[in-house]
Design a protein around this motif. Structure first.
Motif, short mmCIF file in Angstrom:
data_model
loop_
_atom_site.label_atom_id
_atom_site.label_comp_id
_atom_site.label_asym_id
_atom_site.label_seq_id
_atom_site.Cartn_x
_atom_site.Cartn_y
_atom_site.Cartn_z
N ASP A 29 0.86 -1.19 0.00
CA ASP A 29 0.00 0.00 0.00
C ASP A 29 0.89 1.23 0.00
OD1 ASP A 29 -2.02 1.88 0.40
OD2 ASP A 29 -2.01 1.60 2.57
N PHE A 30 1.00 1.90 -1.15
CA PHE A 30 1.94 3.01 -1.28
C PHE A 30 1.23 4.27 -1.77
CE2 PHE A 30 2.28 -0.27 -4.55
CZ PHE A 30 1.83 0.39 -5.68
N TYR A 31 1.92 5.40 -1.57
CA TYR A 31 1.39 6.67 -2.05
C TYR A 31 1.44 6.70 -3.59
CZ TYR A 31 2.33 8.39 2.73
OH TYR A 31 2.35 8.57 4.08
N ASN A 84 10.25 10.34 1.26
CA ASN A 84 9.04 10.05 2.03
C ASN A 84 8.09 11.23 1.89
OD1 ASN A 84 7.09 9.40 3.97
ND2 ASN A 84 8.36 10.17 5.66
N ASP A 86 4.06 12.52 -0.10
CA ASP A 86 2.80 12.13 -0.72
C ASP A 86 2.37 13.23 -1.70
OD1 ASP A 86 0.32 11.23 -1.42
OD2 ASP A 86 -0.61 11.56 0.55
N CYS A 88 4.83 10.24 -3.63
CA CYS A 88 6.21 9.81 -3.35
C CYS A 88 7.06 10.01 -4.61
CB CYS A 88 6.20 8.34 -2.94
SG CYS A 88 7.81 7.68 -2.53
N CYS A 112 8.13 2.97 -0.27
CA CYS A 112 6.98 3.85 -0.11
C CYS A 112 5.91 3.20 0.75
CB CYS A 112 6.43 4.24 -1.48
SG CYS A 112 5.12 5.46 -1.38
N ASP A 113 5.69 1.89 0.56
CA ASP A 113 4.76 1.16 1.41
C ASP A 113 5.19 1.25 2.87
OD1 ASP A 113 2.75 -1.27 1.88
OD2 ASP A 113 4.66 -1.79 2.83
N LYS A 116 4.54 4.75 4.33
CA LYS A 116 3.12 5.03 4.53
C LYS A 116 2.54 4.27 5.72
CE LYS A 116 -1.32 5.10 2.08
NZ LYS A 116 -2.03 4.80 0.81
N ASN A 117 3.09 3.09 6.02
CA ASN A 117 2.42 2.21 6.97
C ASN A 117 3.16 1.96 8.28
OD1 ASN A 117 -0.05 1.12 5.39
ND2 ASN A 117 1.65 0.96 3.93
N SER A 122 4.44 8.12 11.28
CA SER A 122 3.08 8.68 11.32
C SER A 122 3.04 10.18 11.59
CB SER A 122 2.23 7.95 12.36
OG SER A 122 2.81 8.06 13.65
N GLN A 127 2.67 15.11 3.17
CA GLN A 127 1.92 15.84 2.15
C GLN A 127 2.63 17.10 1.66
OE1 GLN A 127 0.39 14.52 4.88
NE2 GLN A 127 -0.69 12.89 3.78
#
Length: 472
Positions: A29-31, A84, A86, A88, A112-113, A116-117, A122, A127
């Motif tokens: 799950d990536f940007y 890092n 968004d 990416c 990237c995954d 993001k995760n 966090s 952005q």
């Protein structure tokens, strides 16, 4: 641009969406991704600055010269740089072969995954990080025009000398504190806000803005009340005579270090995760025999163990594969894949190594401790638990010594008293003495640092003119 290069670019443009689809099938799950191919001068500039846009400083130029020289003499090579953010951004090195760029793209998707995760990222605000760094660089240029380049650069030198001395977990601690007390963050407590400016401009407020002014804050007899790990934040709040532009520089450099800190905390995990997935994604691609051979050689080069340092690509990959194999064997097929996704989300390098580096892996990878004895380097320890514990200890606080503020008004003279949390590893005395000079310029009053030498307490001081050392 030659016809061959044009054909390779078209092929790469076709391959990247295929790799994205494969990655999504694997539940990565990536940007949104942005790929750019850049000449070596640009890639190594980005590598030296750590970002595509950032304030200028002589240390970045020094890093660029070193890395570019190594590239020119074929001693090392940066195949890509990923940010890092968004969306990416991934920058691929011009001159890479087609298969190199395919592997790098697969590698980047997994990075990237991870960004993001993984929970440690966090708070990194992906952005607008690139834009905010560009805006900060423009502000710094204006400061140089107003105050002079030498003065601004000297101040940046001072701040950079202690930029690693932050508290990256302050966000978590303050959030937990507010949940425990049931009060809004910063309400009726001595906790300060951690946004760049709120915790500066509201220092003189004595009444709580959230409860209508009915709770007068008690003034502490000692500042800080408890040892403060975030040296930059303490100086921002309590140093005298700092101008607004200087506070902005400290705040900016602190924010940037908070952004980079998770990358330092997860180097082995992040590279291991990316290597694990580029291997599986590339296996799903329709490669020619020549491409498969080239990929195998390149992958083997990436995971080749080093004789005198840890290769994070190799160690991380081996650990993820070992975890998957052990969990599948114990809990059934598929349990291992589920477990490594869980680890990717909640762990950092310290917990990763402490929990999952096994005796069998230490022996398989031939990990050991060594040191110089006389004129020779010799292996001094191969016990797997001691090797593991040494690796974990070396990564505590990202390998930087822990320095805390003990007293911001030492001897009631406004002097700064710092203490090194000694854990059987002495500070570099020459570096210590040079750094005290920078800290004194920031504090604008004498500074002191307590540490241990030969297990005896030592106090180093600098008053702005001369330094001293004594054993209390």
């Amino acid at each position: 641009m030659t016809e061959r290069v044009t054909d390779e670019l078209r092929e790469l443009e076709k391959a990247i969406p295929q790799m994205m689809e494969i990655a999504r099938r694997y539940k990565l799950d990536f940007y949104p991704m942005r790929f750019e191919i850049c000449p070596s001068e640009i890639i190594y500039t980005f590598g030296a600055y750590g970002m595509p846009t950032r304030y200028t400083h002589w240390s970045f130029g020094k890093s660029y010269h070193r890395m570019k020289t190594q590239y020119d003499y074929n001693l090392s090579r940066i195949y890509e740089m990923v940010v890092n953010s968004d969306p990416c951004y991934a920058f691929l090195l011009e001159g890479n072969t087609l298969i190199q760029n395919k592997m790098v793209a697969a590698h980047v998707l997994a990075h990237c995954d991870f960004f993001k995760n993984n929970m440690y990222f966090s708070h990194t605000n992906p952005q607008d990080i690139i834009e905010s760094m560009a805006v900060a660089a423009e502000r710094f240029r204006k400061y140089e025009m107003i105050h002079g380049q030498k003065k601004v650069e000297a101040f940046i030198d001072d701040v950079m000398s202690i930029q690693e001395h932050i508290e990256p977990h302050r966000f978590i601690k303050e959030k937990e504190s507010s949940k425990t007390t049931g009060k809004k963050e910063g309400c009726c407590s001595d906790e300060k806000k951690v946004t760049p400016y709120d915790d500066l401009w509201d220092l003189e407020k004595k009444q709580c803005c959230h409860c209508g002014g009915g709770c007068e804050k008690k003034k502490s007899t000692k500042v800080p009340e408890r040892p403060e790990k975030d040296l930059l934040l303490f100086i921002m709040k309590h140093a005298r005579d700092l101008e607004e532009w200087q506070l902005d520089i400290i705040s900016t450099l602190r924010d940037e270090m908070l952004y980079f800190w998770p990358q330092m905390q997860t180097k082995i995990m992040n590279e291991g995760w990316a290597t694990y997935w580029h291997l599986r994604i590339m296996r799903e691609m329709d490669l020619t025999e020549a491409e498969a051979i080239e990929f195998a050689k390149m992958h083997a080069g990436v995971i080749t163990p080093s004789r005198n340092s840890i290769n994070p690509y190799c160690l991380g990959l081996k650990m993820f594969e070992d975890i998957e194999k052990r969990w599948d064997k114990e809990y059934g097929e598929g349990a291992g894949r589920e477990k490594i996704f869980e680890i990717r989300e909640i762990d950092n390098d310290i917990s990763f190594l402490r929990s999952y580096l096994t005796k069998e892996l230490v022996e398989e990878l031939d990990l050991y401790l060594y040191r110089k004895i006389g004129h020779d380097w010799k292996i001094v320890e191969k016990n797997w638990e001691k090797v593991r514990d040494h690796l974990v200890n070396s990564m505590t606080n990202c390998g930087f010594p822990v320095i805390v503020v003990e007293d911001g008004d030492y001897q009631k003279r406004g002097e700064l008293y710092l203490r090194h949390i000694y854990e059987d590893k002495e500070l570099d005395i020459k570096y210590l003495e040079k750094t005290l000079v920078h800290v004194q310029r920031l504090w604008n009053r004498p500074v002191h640092l307590e540490t241990k030498i030969d297990k005896k307490t030592a106090l180093f001081s600098f008053d702005g003119e001369k330094g001293s050392k004594k054993f209390p």
